[in-house]
Design an enzyme around this catalytic site. Sequence first.
Site, PDB file in Angstrom:
ATOM      1  N   CYS A   2       0.824  -1.207   0.000  1.00 49.20           N
ATOM      2  CA  CYS A   2       0.000   0.000   0.000  1.00 49.20           C
ATOM      3  C   CYS A   2       0.862   1.263   0.000  1.00 49.20           C
ATOM      4  O   CYS A   2       1.947   1.288   0.571  1.00 49.20           O
ATOM      5  CB  CYS A   2      -0.881   0.018   1.236  1.00 49.20           C
ATOM      6  SG  CYS A   2      -1.866  -1.471   1.364  1.00 49.20           S
ATOM      7  N   ARG A  27       4.871   0.892  -7.061  1.00 52.02           N
ATOM      8  CA  ARG A  27       4.918  -0.055  -5.947  1.00 52.02           C
ATOM      9  C   ARG A  27       3.952  -1.206  -6.140  1.00 52.02           C
ATOM     10  O   ARG A  27       4.075  -2.237  -5.468  1.00 52.02           O
ATOM     11  CB  ARG A  27       4.570   0.666  -4.635  1.00 52.02           C
ATOM     12  CG  ARG A  27       5.626   1.658  -4.197  1.00 52.02           C
ATOM     13  CD  ARG A  27       5.062   2.579  -3.139  1.00 52.02           C
ATOM     14  NE  ARG A  27       4.384   1.860  -2.095  1.00 52.02           N
ATOM     15  CZ  ARG A  27       4.916   1.492  -0.945  1.00 52.02           C
ATOM     16  NH1 ARG A  27       6.155   1.792  -0.700  1.00 52.02           N
ATOM     17  NH2 ARG A  27       4.209   0.847  -0.051  1.00 52.02           N
ATOM     18  N   TRP A  74      -2.873  -2.717  -1.790  1.00 48.73           N
ATOM     19  CA  TRP A  74      -2.423  -4.036  -2.227  1.00 48.73           C
ATOM     20  C   TRP A  74      -3.125  -5.004  -1.282  1.00 48.73           C
ATOM     21  O   TRP A  74      -2.819  -5.058  -0.097  1.00 48.73           O
ATOM     22  CB  TRP A  74      -0.905  -4.128  -2.105  1.00 48.73           C
ATOM     23  CG  TRP A  74      -0.296  -5.342  -2.712  1.00 48.73           C
ATOM     24  CD1 TRP A  74       0.009  -5.546  -4.037  1.00 48.73           C
ATOM     25  CD2 TRP A  74       0.134  -6.529  -2.025  1.00 48.73           C
ATOM     26  NE1 TRP A  74       0.587  -6.773  -4.201  1.00 48.73           N
ATOM     27  CE2 TRP A  74       0.676  -7.393  -2.997  1.00 48.73           C
ATOM     28  CE3 TRP A  74       0.106  -6.939  -0.691  1.00 48.73           C
ATOM     29  CZ2 TRP A  74       1.187  -8.648  -2.672  1.00 48.73           C
ATOM     30  CZ3 TRP A  74       0.616  -8.180  -0.369  1.00 48.73           C
ATOM     31  CH2 TRP A  74       1.149  -9.024  -1.350  1.00 48.73           C
ATOM     32  N   ASN A 100      -1.381   0.917   5.996  1.00 53.61           N
ATOM     33  CA  ASN A 100      -0.448  -0.009   5.369  1.00 53.61           C
ATOM     34  C   ASN A 100      -0.034  -1.007   6.446  1.00 53.61           C
ATOM     35  O   ASN A 100       0.460  -0.599   7.493  1.00 53.61           O
ATOM     36  CB  ASN A 100       0.782   0.782   4.876  1.00 53.61           C
ATOM     37  CG  ASN A 100       1.743  -0.083   4.095  1.00 53.61           C
ATOM     38  OD1 ASN A 100       1.454  -1.248   3.833  1.00 53.61           O
ATOM     39  ND2 ASN A 100       2.874   0.487   3.731  1.00 53.61           N
ATOM     40  N   GLY A 101      -0.290  -2.297   6.216  1.00 50.32           N
ATOM     41  CA  GLY A 101       0.050  -3.295   7.232  1.00 50.32           C
ATOM     42  C   GLY A 101      -1.112  -4.253   7.437  1.00 50.32           C
ATOM     43  O   GLY A 101      -2.090  -4.221   6.688  1.00 50.32           O
ATOM     44  N   GLU A 486      19.083 -15.246 -10.225  1.00 48.63           N
ATOM     45  CA  GLU A 486      18.568 -13.910 -10.506  1.00 48.63           C
ATOM     46  C   GLU A 486      17.968 -13.834 -11.913  1.00 48.63           C
ATOM     47  O   GLU A 486      16.905 -13.232 -12.111  1.00 48.63           O
ATOM     48  CB  GLU A 486      19.701 -12.883 -10.326  1.00 48.63           C
ATOM     49  CG  GLU A 486      19.360 -11.447 -10.645  1.00 48.63           C
ATOM     50  CD  GLU A 486      18.191 -10.875  -9.832  1.00 48.63           C
ATOM     51  OE1 GLU A 486      17.753 -11.514  -8.864  1.00 48.63           O
ATOM     52  OE2 GLU A 486      17.728  -9.785 -10.208  1.00 48.63           O
ATOM     53  N   LYS A 490      14.091 -12.856 -12.600  1.00 52.39           N
ATOM     54  CA  LYS A 490      13.683 -11.753 -13.481  1.00 52.39           C
ATOM     55  C   LYS A 490      12.665 -12.256 -14.496  1.00 52.39           C
ATOM     56  O   LYS A 490      11.658 -11.613 -14.749  1.00 52.39           O
ATOM     57  CB  LYS A 490      14.895 -11.167 -14.247  1.00 52.39           C
ATOM     58  CG  LYS A 490      15.817 -10.296 -13.468  1.00 52.39           C
ATOM     59  CD  LYS A 490      15.294  -8.936 -13.106  1.00 52.39           C
ATOM     60  CE  LYS A 490      14.607  -8.900 -11.771  1.00 52.39           C
ATOM     61  NZ  LYS A 490      15.327  -8.919 -10.566  1.00 52.39           N
ATOM     62  N   GLU A 493       9.166 -13.159 -12.793  1.00 56.96           N
ATOM     63  CA  GLU A 493       8.346 -12.093 -12.205  1.00 56.96           C
ATOM     64  C   GLU A 493       7.722 -11.172 -13.244  1.00 56.96           C
ATOM     65  O   GLU A 493       6.642 -10.639 -13.012  1.00 56.96           O
ATOM     66  CB  GLU A 493       9.071 -11.317 -11.100  1.00 56.96           C
ATOM     67  CG  GLU A 493      10.232 -10.468 -11.484  1.00 56.96           C
ATOM     68  CD  GLU A 493      10.873  -9.799 -10.271  1.00 56.96           C
ATOM     69  OE1 GLU A 493      10.227  -9.590  -9.238  1.00 56.96           O
ATOM     70  OE2 GLU A 493      12.072  -9.460 -10.374  1.00 56.96           O
ATOM     71  N   HIS A 509      21.852 -34.666 -10.178  1.00 56.16           N
ATOM     72  CA  HIS A 509      21.162 -35.259  -9.027  1.00 56.16           C
ATOM     73  C   HIS A 509      19.650 -35.153  -9.150  1.00 56.16           C
ATOM     74  O   HIS A 509      18.945 -35.290  -8.162  1.00 56.16           O
ATOM     75  CB  HIS A 509      21.648 -34.592  -7.733  1.00 56.16           C
ATOM     76  CG  HIS A 509      23.116 -34.774  -7.502  1.00 56.16           C
ATOM     77  ND1 HIS A 509      23.679 -35.985  -7.206  1.00 56.16           N
ATOM     78  CD2 HIS A 509      24.142 -33.890  -7.579  1.00 56.16           C
ATOM     79  CE1 HIS A 509      24.993 -35.847  -7.083  1.00 56.16           C
ATOM     80  NE2 HIS A 509      25.298 -34.581  -7.312  1.00 56.16           N
ATOM     81  N   LYS A 608       6.573  -3.174  -5.099  1.00 52.93           N
ATOM     82  CA  LYS A 608       7.982  -2.766  -5.073  1.00 52.93           C
ATOM     83  C   LYS A 608       8.585  -2.893  -3.682  1.00 52.93           C
ATOM     84  O   LYS A 608       9.717  -3.321  -3.532  1.00 52.93           O
ATOM     85  CB  LYS A 608       8.106  -1.320  -5.568  1.00 52.93           C
ATOM     86  CG  LYS A 608       9.548  -0.836  -5.691  1.00 52.93           C
ATOM     87  CD  LYS A 608      10.293  -1.581  -6.785  1.00 52.93           C
ATOM     88  CE  LYS A 608      11.762  -1.224  -6.842  1.00 52.93           C
ATOM     89  NZ  LYS A 608      12.520  -2.168  -7.670  1.00 52.93           N
TER      90      LYS A 608
HETATM   91  C1  AGP Z   1      13.175  -8.046  -7.318  1.00 53.72           C
HETATM   92  O1  AGP Z   1      13.051  -8.008  -8.677  1.00 53.72           O
HETATM   93  C2  AGP Z   1      11.950  -8.243  -6.564  1.00 53.72           C
HETATM   94  N1  AGP Z   1      11.003  -7.240  -6.866  1.00 53.72           N
HETATM   95  C3  AGP Z   1      12.069  -8.613  -5.095  1.00 53.72           C
HETATM   96  O2  AGP Z   1      12.626  -9.889  -5.049  1.00 53.72           O
HETATM   97  C4  AGP Z   1      12.911  -7.681  -4.164  1.00 53.72           C
HETATM   98  O3  AGP Z   1      14.265  -7.767  -4.487  1.00 53.72           O
HETATM   99  C5  AGP Z   1      12.683  -8.119  -2.697  1.00 53.72           C
HETATM  100  O4  AGP Z   1      11.323  -7.971  -2.377  1.00 53.72           O
HETATM  101  C6  AGP Z   1      13.532  -7.355  -1.710  1.00 53.72           C
HETATM  102  O5  AGP Z   1      13.263  -5.988  -1.725  1.00 53.72           O
HETATM  103  P1  AGP Z   1      14.207  -4.935  -0.993  1.00 53.72           P
HETATM  104  O6  AGP Z   1      15.518  -4.937  -1.708  1.00 53.72           O
HETATM  105  O7  AGP Z   1      13.485  -3.630  -1.114  1.00 53.72           O
HETATM  106  O8  AGP Z   1      14.350  -5.380   0.428  1.00 53.72           O
END
Ligand code: AGP
Length: 613
Positions: A2, A27, A74, A100-101, A486, A490, A493, A509, A608
């Site tokens: 949020c 976000r 959110w 938010n929370g 990574e 990418k 997501e 394995h 975000k």
């Molecule tokens: C990365 O592409 C993601 N959006 C996610 O994994 C992100 O890196 C993770 O939520 C950690 O966020 P932060 O670096 O703000 O703590």
Amino acid sequence: MCGIVGYIGPRDAVPVILNGLKRLEYRGYDSAGLAVLSNRHIEIRRASGKLSNLESLVAELPVSGRLAIGHTRWATHGAPSARNAHPHASRNGEVVVVHNGIVENYLELRQELLADGVVFASDTDTETIVHLVEQDLSSGLGLVESACRAFRRLKGAHGIVLMSDREPDKIVAARIGNAGGVVIGFGQDEMFIASDLPAILDHTHRAVFLESHQVAVVTQGGVTVQTLAGAPVDYQVHDLPWDPVASQKGDHRHFMHKEIHEQVRSLADTIAGRVDFDAGRIHLDTLSLSPKLARSLHKVVIIACGTAYHAAQVGKVLIERIAHLPVEVDIASEFRYRDPIIDPHTAVLAISQSGETADTLAAMEEARKKGALLWSIVNALGSQAMRIADGFISMQTGPEIGVASTKAFTAPLVDLYMLAVLLADLRGVVDSANLRKLVSDLALLPDLVGRCLDRESEVVSVAQALKDTRHCLYLGRGINMPIAYEGALKLKEISYLHAEGYPAGEMKHGPIALVDPDMPVVILAPRDPWYEKMLSQVEQVKARGGRVVAVATEGDQHLASLADHVLWVPETPWLLSPVVTVIPLQLLAYHIADLRHLDVDQPRNLAKSVTVE
Ligand code: AGP
């Protein structure tokens, strides 16, 4: 997660709130709303979906006023819908709240309120807050006291902003635990409130950050800060350096594309002011790391989530190899509950772009309780992860808007490298010739990254070949194993394709059973100490009819002859190679998602900064 914006001042608050919410769009959210004090009554507008839906609603049913709060939601409790969107109002409409929370005890509070005859208008946990405030307000208490009494009853972590037409001269904001930040910005005879700096940077560069369990009472003329119990608290006003222009897309179609291309500059900025190339030394002044402290350390534990966790995994190789110091790497959401073994000779290093990730902050608190030295690497200046640490390294990349992290991945790789070199120097485990070489290699990075970006059209061709695949495997080993993770993260997501990163040595394995002509396998095989092993991995995949996309060092014709597609990277000192090998994988994920016509910057279900557990 949020996003929250608030305004009190002489202008019409509605455009300020809508503009602030727009700055928080990156976000991720599913609905949005605002409440305005208009002619001494509160008016609410709420819409599900994109912010443009709320803007259309406000255009259809105009509203204006000088005091307002807004929210992007959110969903956690209750489906994404206009009914569940914030702000939520009390029964008599006198109090509105954005939040938010998660109210962890909301079921218990809801039962209690239902027994008192309250009728709920939404399925959210947030609505309980506004009814609690109204009960006390109706019994004659003031707004601030009523709000604090409600806040004290909430379990969990929260950022809360509320206002009432009974006391139309103020907005009350609270931060309880680590559910994202609450920042109060100072203007000329006007004040701003936000969950995140980008929402207010168009208007102010001076702000106060609330600490946990603090309440701000914001009026047009300023702010007072107090504890939940009402005791006054001194605060510090920070000057904010970020340029809001840096949050614009420029010529790029997506923020993610812009941010991938910004890495030449952001890496130069990351190094700037920290490296003395003449003396062959690193300076990370904000860490306050002395030779005595560096020698006293027995272990480093790096904690992070998601992409930041992959950076941490590279950091383990760097610090162990360069500084000869044992490193453990932990996912923050695991660390926080595992009762980890930590002592005062352990440095716990949190990596977080946002500096507000709830799991990472909770893990930092756990480390603090156990007496560790606490460091952080953060991008968002003034964030909680920066403030609660004993020392920090700023990523210096500027705001990252795309939900998929790119430049905030490569910057901490370089920060970790610099930290490793500094530790090695202070602990006396590296000779001066090697030290000078390690330091001078940093100067190569911006150009090496630029050369990867120059090859973007080749990556687009590979993306075209892969865009209709259903699955993809990424393999790496040693310092490039986390880059396989990574690259896969990418892709999944932003393109919603199933992608898995795997340590190449583990293929035999089990996972090798997956390999067939329909399973593209991206293999990281730059010329690093694991190169020969990765070559045999390519052979094994090809022998089973698999399709290989190799990340290869320019000129490696042998590997090119084996692979179906090649993503070329320039020759790079191996300890810095992850900074380079990840670039084509960022571009590959971006172009596959774009070719699939997906919302690259705001992928479904993601946010975000993840400020709930
Ligand atoms: C990365 O592409 C993601 N959006 C996610 O994994 C992100 O890196 C993770 O939520 C950690 O966020 P932060 O670096 O703000 O703590």
